[in-house]
Design an enzyme around this catalytic site. Structure first.
Site, PDB file in Angstrom:
ATOM      1  N   ASP A   1      -4.858  -0.236  11.031  1.00 22.83           N
ATOM      2  CA  ASP A   1      -3.978  -0.656   9.945  1.00 22.83           C
ATOM      3  C   ASP A   1      -3.243  -1.940  10.364  1.00 22.83           C
ATOM      4  O   ASP A   1      -2.696  -2.010  11.467  1.00 22.83           O
ATOM      5  CB  ASP A   1      -2.978   0.489   9.681  1.00 22.83           C
ATOM      6  CG  ASP A   1      -2.152   0.281   8.432  1.00 22.83           C
ATOM      7  OD1 ASP A   1      -2.606  -0.448   7.528  1.00 22.83           O
ATOM      8  OD2 ASP A   1      -1.050   0.865   8.369  1.00 22.83           O
TER       9      ASP A   1
ATOM     10  N   SER B   1       3.163   5.201  -0.540  1.00 24.33           N
ATOM     11  CA  SER B   1       3.540   6.591  -0.272  1.00 24.33           C
ATOM     12  C   SER B   1       4.492   7.093  -1.345  1.00 24.33           C
ATOM     13  O   SER B   1       5.363   6.372  -1.809  1.00 24.33           O
ATOM     14  CB  SER B   1       4.264   6.701   1.077  1.00 24.33           C
ATOM     15  OG  SER B   1       3.553   6.023   2.078  1.00 24.33           O
TER      16      SER B   1
END
Ligand code: CO
Length: 246
Positions: free
Chosen positions: A81, A211
């Site tokens: 990431d 998220s």
């Protein structure tokens, strides 16, 4: 099983669903994510930040995830990431990651194209998938109109970037933001922009900073001493809408 996620992402894009990308940093977190993926029989990305790589080491993360993924039916990609340098992204390819992100989104457009193309050549020669990012993440409500236009992903640039670099998946900025303290105001995504980008590039689109954080989870954590005042994520409905759009 440990896989290159390309075919799964392409299928998800075609069929209007998405793969979750979950950051892990040790044995316990990797186990939790992979077991959940197995229970759902869902392909997923198990990913490590630069911090996690510093903490655990690329080789150790490969060993842990390869071992755990080998025992499941769920296709698991091990993904780097936000690889902030060509060196780190190459090192992840060498260590056995099946997918890497090269994030040169803070550089100029030309430098971003150059670094991304470099990693695409190297990773593809090793059978590894590549994600890049164009635009700067940030909550739309927190910015002025001028700043929004300069930060969010420009559709014309996205088309040029995707074609020039040959990147497999493209992270775009459409109003999401990293962290649990994303927004001062109401979360708002630029769906018109997402729609236009999705209609003009074939690549799967990646939504970072996506998220959710439900009130239920906040209350649960607070029962055990967490303090999460003002923490809020992206409402699930907005994520679901974005998923249907590519
Ligand atoms: Co991110």
């Amino acid at each position: 099983m440990l896989v290159n996620p390309k075919a799964h992402l392409a299928r998800a894009r075609r069929e209007g669903w998405a793969l979750g990308g979950f950051n892990v940093f040790n044995l316990e977190s990797a186990r939790a994510v992979i077991e959940a993926g197995d229970q759902q029989a869902a392909p997923l990305l198990v990913q490590t930040s630069e911090g996690a790589v510093k903490h655990a080491g690329l080789e150790n993360m490969v060993a842990i995830v390869r071992q755990l993924a080998g025992r499941t039916r769920a296709p698991v990609a091990l993904h780097l990431d936000h690889g902030k340098s060509v060196e780190l992204s190459r090192a992840a390819v060498d260590a056995g990651y099946t997918s890497v992100m090269i994030d040169a989104s803070r550089e100029s457009f030309d430098e971003n194209v150059r670094d991304t193309s470099d990693i695409v050549r190297y990773a593809h020669a090793h059978g590894v998938h590549v994600e890049a990012e164009l635009g700067t993440l940030g909550g739309i409500e927190d910015l002025g109109e001028q700043a929004v236009r300069s930060m969010l992903t420009d559709p014309d640039q996205a088309v040029r970037f995707a074609a020039t670099t040959g990147v497999d998946a493209l992270a775009v900025a459409v109003g999401t933001s990293h962290g649990a303290y994303k927004f001062k105001g109401t979360p708002h995504l630029d769906f018109a922009r997402l729609q236009e980008i999705a209609s003009r590039i074939e690549q799967p689109i990646v939504l970072h900073g996506a998220s959710s954080l439900s009130q239920e989870e906040v209350l649960f954590a607070e029962r055990f001493g967490a303090r999460l005042e003002h923490a809020r994520g992206i409402p699930a409905e907005l994520i679901q809408k974005a998923v249907t759009m590519g």
